[in-house]
Write an enzyme that holds these catalytic residues in place. Structure first.
Site, PDB file in Angstrom:
ATOM      1  CD  GLU A 204      39.909  39.766  37.484  1.00  0.00           C
ATOM      2  OE1 GLU A 204      40.969  39.318  37.000  1.00  0.00           O
ATOM      3  OE2 GLU A 204      39.875  40.443  38.525  1.00  0.00           O
ATOM      4  CE  LYS A 336      43.786  44.926  42.715  1.00  0.00           C
ATOM      5  NZ  LYS A 336      43.263  43.950  43.707  1.00  0.00           N
TER       6      LYS A 336
HETATM    7  P1  PGA Z   1      39.500  42.244  43.113  1.00  0.00           P
HETATM    8  O1  PGA Z   1      40.482  41.140  42.514  1.00  0.00           O
HETATM    9  O2  PGA Z   1      39.439  43.365  42.170  1.00  0.00           O
HETATM   10  O3  PGA Z   1      38.211  41.502  43.271  1.00  0.00           O
HETATM   11  O4  PGA Z   1      40.106  42.635  44.442  1.00  0.00           O
HETATM   12  C1  PGA Z   1      41.697  41.454  41.901  1.00  0.00           C
HETATM   13  C2  PGA Z   1      42.874  40.973  42.703  1.00  0.00           C
HETATM   14  O5  PGA Z   1      42.717  40.395  43.795  1.00  0.00           O
HETATM   15  O6  PGA Z   1      44.014  41.172  42.273  1.00  0.00           O
HETATM   16 ZN    ZN Z   2      44.991  40.133  44.188  1.00  0.00          ZN
END
Ligand code: PGA
Ligand code: ZN
Length: 423
Positions: A204, A336
């Site tokens: 990221e 998400k």
């Molecule tokens: P991921 O990580 O998109 O790999 O799940 C983001 C998070 O855990 O917040």
């Molecule tokens: Zn997370």
């Protein structure tokens, strides 16, 4: 009424170089809009299921099956539907799938369709997406959580903690929060360079976590804040995503970097010690998704002092938020869209979080694209907070830069530190 004419899927590529799904919706009036599915690496067990082809090509990660579902199942079902009835569109996707987990259509196919639908609807209304979502509600720009060091599943498990982030608690505007965070990011880079440990970045965009213990990472982050000229905890504070489901199961936690084992109480104690010693204002997934008792105990012990965010634990599911609120687990919800499968599901989880008095953070995934829908979602829903990853890599800056554009071109307020739930 503006009706859907066709729905087309195509394979595009995410920020880790893996295939993902893009959907383009075209209305009878010629207006179009796109949706681009992101992809997680540290996924919750109860997330919508991503459909991948399997086999040897592209490590089994191709998305041809999901694309076929879009063309043969979803496109005919959505033809003729009013683009402004997002709930009906999402209901059709959910019912067409029928599994309750999107394992048949693919969560990646569903979320790309759902995102394409909202973008097309906004385009049809002639409005930016945030404004289409906000309607007459007054909304403010979200407080960002920004990664300085990446870890966990995003850095080959080089350290156990997944995200070491900062929140510019002293910032009065979004663009000022970005300036302050950039100072800390580059201060951290200078420290790693001086130590001979500058090894590029994690998934990221946070610096690669070349540390010999998890606490060394925390100490270095405090030094980076100080090195940037800020008072830790006053002007710039720490936010962590422990992502404990990645190294904890059945009440047993193992920090691989330190070869140390903890039970749920021990893990709570370790983290409470960190809260004492470091200027932490937010902590995500401190205990594993299957350790509800641990999450309740930790919230009881620290929930009045810090924001406790559930990610893998909630998987953007309204029912899971309702249950947690009854039991007193966490005080903030990560949102998400691809965990839920549709934007209507995400909005339900959002409204349950609000009802329960929980904080809300719209979040990217570790596998992203250039899409900036989540910025409009955070602003349009008035969610208060936004988590995108770091200051580097264009799939991250695509989001930050969009927020800066919005702040620059509209008279919008900024949530600032008030967005943190425990305040
Ligand atoms: P991921 O990580 O998109 O790999 O799940 C983001 C998070 O855990 O917040
Ligand atoms: Zn997370």
């Amino acid at each position: 009424m503006s009706r859907i004419k066709n729905v087309r899927g195509r394979r595009i590529w995410d920020s880790r170089g893996w295939p993902t799904v893009e959907v383009e919706i075209r209305l009878e009036n010629g207006i179009t809009g796109r949706g681009l599915a992101p992809a997680g690496a540290s996924c919750g067990t109860h997330e919508a299921v991503e459909l991948r082809d399997g086999g040897t090509s592209l490590a089994g990660r191709d998305v041809q099956k999901a694309l076929r579902n879009i063309h043969t199942l979803i496109a005919p079902a959505l033809a003729g539907i009013d683009i402004h009835d997002q709930q009906q569109i999402d209901r059709i996707l959910t019912e067409l799938d029928g599994s309750g987990t999107f394992s048949r259509l693919g969560g990646n196919a569903a979320v790309a369709c759902s995102m394409a639908a909202i973008n097309t609807a906004a385009a049809d209304a002639g409005l930016p997406l945030w404004k289409y979502l906000a309607g007459d509600q007054t909304v403010a720009l979200p407080l960002p959580q920004i990664q300085i060091f990446g870890g966990g599943a995003h850095a080959g498990r080089r350290i156990d903690i997944q995200d070491l982030m900062v929140i510019a608690t002293g910032a009065d505007s979004f663009q000022q929060a970005l300036v302050m965070t950039a100072e800390v990011y580059h201060s951290a880079g200078r420290i790693m360079k001086q130590r001979g440990q500058l090894n590029g970045v994690a998934d990221e965009g946070g610096w690669w976590p070349a540390f010999s213990s998890n606490e060394e990472a925390l100490d270095t982050l405090v030094k980076a804040i100080e090195g940037a000229g800020f008072v830790p905890g006053e002007e710039v504070a720490i936010a962590l995503d422990i992502a404990a489901s990645e190294f904890g199961k059945n009440g047993h936690y193992r920090l691989a970097l330190e070869s140390s084992d903890y039970d749920s109480d021990g893990m709570c104690e370790l983290l409470l010690g960190w809260l004492e010693r470091y200027p932490i204002v937010s902590i995500e997934d401190p205990l594993a998704e299957d350790d509800e008792q641990g999450l309740i105990a930790f919230t009881k012990a620290a929930g009045s002092r810090v924001q406790i965010v559930g990610d893998d634990y909630f998987v953007t599911n309204a029912q899971r938020v309702i249950t947690a609120a009854e039991k007193g687990a966490c005080n903030a919800v990560l949102l998400k869209a691809n965990q839920a499968g549709t934007l209507s599901e995400l909005r339900q989880a959002f409204s349950e979080a609000k009802k329960a008095g929980y904080g809300t953070i719209v979040s990217a995934r570790s596998g992203e694209t250039e899409d900036h829908l989540i910025v409009h979602l955070a602003l349009g829903l008035n969610a208060g907070q936004l988590k995108v990853g770091s200051m580097a890599r264009s799939e991250r800056t695509a989001k930050w830069n969009e927020a800066i554009r919005l702040e620059d071109s509209h008279p919008l307020g900024f949530f600032g530190v008030n967005a943190l739930n425990h305040q």
